[in-house]
Write a protein that holds these residues in place. Structure first.
Motif, PDB file in Angstrom:
ATOM      1  N   ALA A 187      -7.578  15.646   5.714  1.00  0.00           N
ATOM      2  CA  ALA A 187      -7.158  15.501   7.111  1.00  0.00           C
ATOM      3  C   ALA A 187      -7.286  16.817   7.863  1.00  0.00           C
ATOM      4  N   ASP A 188      -7.047  17.929   7.168  1.00  0.00           N
ATOM      5  CA  ASP A 188      -7.154  19.256   7.798  1.00  0.00           C
ATOM      6  C   ASP A 188      -8.604  19.711   7.920  1.00  0.00           C
ATOM      7  N   GLU A 189      -9.393  19.495   6.873  1.00  0.00           N
ATOM      8  CA  GLU A 189     -10.733  20.083   6.815  1.00  0.00           C
ATOM      9  C   GLU A 189     -11.845  19.162   7.324  1.00  0.00           C
ATOM     10  N   LYS A 190     -11.625  17.851   7.307  1.00  0.00           N
ATOM     11  CA  LYS A 190     -12.623  16.857   7.731  1.00  0.00           C
ATOM     12  C   LYS A 190     -13.989  17.068   7.057  1.00  0.00           C
ATOM     13  N   PRO A 191     -14.030  17.111   5.724  1.00  0.00           N
ATOM     14  CA  PRO A 191     -15.305  17.372   5.039  1.00  0.00           C
ATOM     15  C   PRO A 191     -16.292  16.209   5.129  1.00  0.00           C
ATOM     16  N   LEU A 192     -15.817  15.032   5.545  1.00  0.00           N
ATOM     17  CA  LEU A 192     -16.680  13.848   5.598  1.00  0.00           C
ATOM     18  C   LEU A 192     -16.938  13.414   7.037  1.00  0.00           C
ATOM     19  N   ALA A 193     -16.753  14.303   7.982  1.00  0.00           N
ATOM     20  CA  ALA A 193     -16.857  13.963   9.403  1.00  0.00           C
ATOM     21  C   ALA A 193     -18.212  13.323   9.718  1.00  0.00           C
ATOM     22  N   GLY A 194     -18.153  12.140  10.324  1.00  0.00           N
ATOM     23  CA  GLY A 194     -19.355  11.446  10.756  1.00  0.00           C
ATOM     24  C   GLY A 194     -20.111  10.742   9.662  1.00  0.00           C
ATOM     25  N   LEU A 195     -19.602  10.758   8.443  1.00  0.00           N
ATOM     26  CA  LEU A 195     -20.302  10.179   7.300  1.00  0.00           C
ATOM     27  C   LEU A 195     -20.109   8.664   7.270  1.00  0.00           C
ATOM     28  N   ARG A 196     -21.185   7.945   6.973  1.00  0.00           N
ATOM     29  CA  ARG A 196     -21.109   6.485   6.812  1.00  0.00           C
ATOM     30  C   ARG A 196     -21.043   6.168   5.313  1.00  0.00           C
ATOM     31  N   ILE A 197     -19.981   5.483   4.914  1.00  0.00           N
ATOM     32  CA  ILE A 197     -19.767   5.146   3.503  1.00  0.00           C
ATOM     33  C   ILE A 197     -19.684   3.635   3.351  1.00  0.00           C
ATOM     34  N   ILE A 229       0.841  -1.203   0.000  1.00  0.00           N
ATOM     35  CA  ILE A 229       0.000   0.000   0.000  1.00  0.00           C
ATOM     36  C   ILE A 229       0.875   1.252   0.000  1.00  0.00           C
ATOM     37  N   ASP A 230       1.915   1.241   0.823  1.00  0.00           N
ATOM     38  CA  ASP A 230       2.834   2.377   0.872  1.00  0.00           C
ATOM     39  C   ASP A 230       3.553   2.560  -0.465  1.00  0.00           C
ATOM     40  N   TRP A 231       3.910   1.464  -1.113  1.00  0.00           N
ATOM     41  CA  TRP A 231       4.563   1.540  -2.421  1.00  0.00           C
ATOM     42  C   TRP A 231       3.640   2.197  -3.444  1.00  0.00           C
ATOM     43  N   ALA A 232       2.375   1.773  -3.460  1.00  0.00           N
ATOM     44  CA  ALA A 232       1.409   2.372  -4.386  1.00  0.00           C
ATOM     45  C   ALA A 232       1.220   3.856  -4.092  1.00  0.00           C
ATOM     46  N   ASP A 233       1.251   4.211  -2.813  1.00  0.00           N
ATOM     47  CA  ASP A 233       1.024   5.602  -2.419  1.00  0.00           C
ATOM     48  C   ASP A 233       2.074   6.532  -3.026  1.00  0.00           C
ATOM     49  N   ARG A 234       3.271   6.017  -3.250  1.00  0.00           N
ATOM     50  CA  ARG A 234       4.323   6.836  -3.875  1.00  0.00           C
ATOM     51  C   ARG A 234       3.923   7.282  -5.273  1.00  0.00           C
ATOM     52  N   GLU A 235       3.102   6.463  -5.929  1.00  0.00           N
ATOM     53  CA  GLU A 235       2.688   6.734  -7.306  1.00  0.00           C
ATOM     54  C   GLU A 235       1.346   7.452  -7.377  1.00  0.00           C
ATOM     55  N   MET A 236       0.838   7.906  -6.226  1.00  0.00           N
ATOM     56  CA  MET A 236      -0.484   8.521  -6.186  1.00  0.00           C
ATOM     57  C   MET A 236      -0.426   9.902  -5.531  1.00  0.00           C
ATOM     58  N   PRO A 237       0.334  10.825  -6.126  1.00  0.00           N
ATOM     59  CA  PRO A 237       0.515  12.134  -5.495  1.00  0.00           C
ATOM     60  C   PRO A 237      -0.742  12.991  -5.459  1.00  0.00           C
ATOM     61  N   VAL A 238      -1.625  12.850  -6.442  1.00  0.00           N
ATOM     62  CA  VAL A 238      -2.852  13.658  -6.460  1.00  0.00           C
ATOM     63  C   VAL A 238      -3.761  13.234  -5.310  1.00  0.00           C
ATOM     64  N   LEU A 239      -3.971  11.946  -5.166  1.00  0.00           N
ATOM     65  CA  LEU A 239      -4.805  11.459  -4.063  1.00  0.00           C
ATOM     66  C   LEU A 239      -4.177  11.814  -2.719  1.00  0.00           C
ATOM     67  N   ARG A 240      -2.872  11.798  -2.661  1.00  0.00           N
ATOM     68  CA  ARG A 240      -2.180  12.155  -1.406  1.00  0.00           C
ATOM     69  C   ARG A 240      -2.450  13.619  -1.043  1.00  0.00           C
ATOM     70  N   LEU A 241      -2.448  14.498  -2.035  1.00  0.00           N
ATOM     71  CA  LEU A 241      -2.766  15.909  -1.777  1.00  0.00           C
ATOM     72  C   LEU A 241      -4.205  16.070  -1.296  1.00  0.00           C
ATOM     73  N   VAL A 242      -5.114  15.311  -1.894  1.00  0.00           N
ATOM     74  CA  VAL A 242      -6.506  15.345  -1.449  1.00  0.00           C
ATOM     75  C   VAL A 242      -6.599  14.841  -0.007  1.00  0.00           C
ATOM     76  N   ARG A 243      -5.855  13.769   0.297  1.00  0.00           N
ATOM     77  CA  ARG A 243      -5.889  13.202   1.651  1.00  0.00           C
ATOM     78  C   ARG A 243      -5.372  14.201   2.679  1.00  0.00           C
ATOM     79  N   GLU A 244      -4.330  14.923   2.332  1.00  0.00           N
ATOM     80  CA  GLU A 244      -3.782  15.924   3.256  1.00  0.00           C
ATOM     81  C   GLU A 244      -4.802  17.019   3.537  1.00  0.00           C
ATOM     82  N   ARG A 245      -5.508  17.458   2.484  1.00  0.00           N
ATOM     83  CA  ARG A 245      -6.537  18.485   2.692  1.00  0.00           C
ATOM     84  C   ARG A 245      -7.696  17.932   3.508  1.00  0.00           C
TER      85      ARG A 245
END
Length: 422
Positions: free
Chosen positions: A37-47, A19-35
């Motif tokens: 983590a800061d903003e919590k736009p899905l807080a409390g959401l059941r998916i 998973i960590d190896w794949a993450d190296r090749e996924m910089p766009v998703l990583r940027l989304v994940r960082e945002r």
């Protein structure tokens, strides 16, 4: 640790590494994940997420989790699960995962119901099985659903059918139709991973062989491009005249499947339809013809008809390789991956760098549904163009590539009708 059903939790350390190896090749998703983590736009959401349980999907789930969502993940195909990844998501990130490579159809369907037991507000679907089950069997829950996102062409076809019949009563984002998804994932991802699965399963040389590809949508184009690049002689079969003409103009032979059946050495279906390779086609195939599917469901190849034509049960000659011997002429037909997605049954699916954009689309589509809760009409919607453009821009930035920008003069020219020949 929450509820789960995976093959073996001891596989988790290896899954974490991958998973960590794949993450190296996924910089766009990583940027989304960082945002997220800061903003919590899905807080409390059941998916409830129904997807191929791969290293790339794991990074999508991590992104949803960073945004504050509580996610249950199930496999979208019985043969597409990577068991070490499923174990890592449970052991390392505490995600409820219900997925085992090779699970029975009964187990798969049970997992769909487990996902719905989560009472999801958002559904991430891959083939629309979860949504279809919700509509058919769990209608009392429909009012809890904010919306769904769909990853595949097949799933969108089903959603549009639901829309036409009036049973789709919440919004659905057709993630597959985003340009940063289908132009790249379907073409480059399917193109490479399909041939990867065939080669891993069989170890055959494609150079000099005749490869018949059923369907010339974006997936078919990608497979045809890669097969030709490896030296194969490519034949395309189609039902759409426009796509057939395009295939001809791209330099491929085009003919009906009934004619291609006697020519082909390897057959690949990517149509999203059923019985594209049928009884009459098997009867015409060469001895040793290889047949496989890269469409979402295992209905494109009529395996029931093949079993009826065969003199006995198939013989497993290699992992994911079954040999049928025809009763009428003794010829052998080789079926890969039980007619399921060969790129995930025998290989690892799309490269992470391609899924980077696809799953950034998924994450941002979920955020869009949440932000616009109650505003979107029931039915199938396209992800807004500005989101698509943002993902492409982030991808270019991650690659260190800059492009031109329109000048004010050019913007004015493009918005005016008055200027003509200078």
């Amino acid at each position: 640790m929450k509820g789960y059903e995976v093959k073996d939790l001891s596989l988790a350390p290896h899954g974490r590494q991958r998973i960590d190896w794949a993450d190296r090749e996924m910089p766009v998703l990583r940027l989304v994940r960082e945002r997220f983590a800061d903003e919590k736009p899905l807080a409390g959401l059941r998916i409830a997420a129904c997807a191929h349980v791969t290293t790339e999907t794991a990074n999508l789930v991590r992104t949803l989790q960073a945004g504050g969502a509580e996610t249950v993940l199930i496999a979208s195909n019985p043969l597409s699960t990577q068991d070490d990844v499923a174990a890592a998501l449970v052991a390392e990130w505490g995600v409820s995962v219900y997925a085992i490579k090779g699970e029975s159809t009964e187990t798969y369907r049970n997992h769909v119901h487990i996902a719905l037991d989560h009472r999801p507000q958002i559904i991430i679907d891959d083939g629309s099985d979860v949504v279809a089950t919700l509509v058919k069997e769990r209608r009392a829950q429909i009012g809890e659903v904010i919306g769904t996102t769909e990853e595949t062409t097949t799933g969108i076809i089903r959603l549009k059918a639901m829309e036409r019949t009036g049973v789709l009563t919440f919004p659905a984002i057709a993630v597959n139709n985003a340009q940063t998804k289908h132009l790249f994932d379907n073409r480059y991802g399917t193109g490479q991973s399909t041939l990867d699965g065939i080669i891993r399963a069989t170890n055959i040389l494609l150079a000099g062989r005749t490869v018949v590809i059923a369907g010339y949508g974006w997936c078919g184009k990608g497979v045809a491009m890669r097969a030709r690049g490896m030296g194969a002689n490519v034949i395309i079969t189609e039902v759409n005249p426009i796509k057939a003409v395009e295939a001809v103009m791209d330099g491929f032979r085009v003919m009906p499947m009934i004619e291609a059946a006697s020519c082909g050495d390897v057959f690949i279906t990517v149509t999203g339809n059923r019985h594209v390779i049928d009884r009459e086609h098997f009867a015409r195939m060469k001895d040793g013809a290889v047949v496989c599917n890269s469409g979402h469901f295992d209905v494109e190849i009529n395996l029931r008809a093949l079993r009826e034509l065969a003199e006995s049960d198939p013989i497993t000659v290699r992992p994911f390789v079954e040999e049928y011997r025809l009763r009428a002429n003794g010829r052998r037909i080789i079926v890969l991956g039980e007619g399921r997605l060969i790129n995930l049954a025998a290989a690892e699916g799309h490269p992470a760098s391609v899924m980077d954009m696809s799953f950034a689309n998924q994450a941002l589509a979920v955020e869009y549904l949440v932000k616009h809760k109650g505003e979107l009409s029931p039915g199938v919607h396209t992800l807004p163009a500005e989101v698509d453009t943002e993902i492409a821009s982030l991808k270019l930035r991650s690659l260190g590539i800059e492009i031109d920008r329109l000048t004010p003069e050019q913007i004015e020219y493009l918005s005016s009708w008055e200027a003509g020949t200078a």
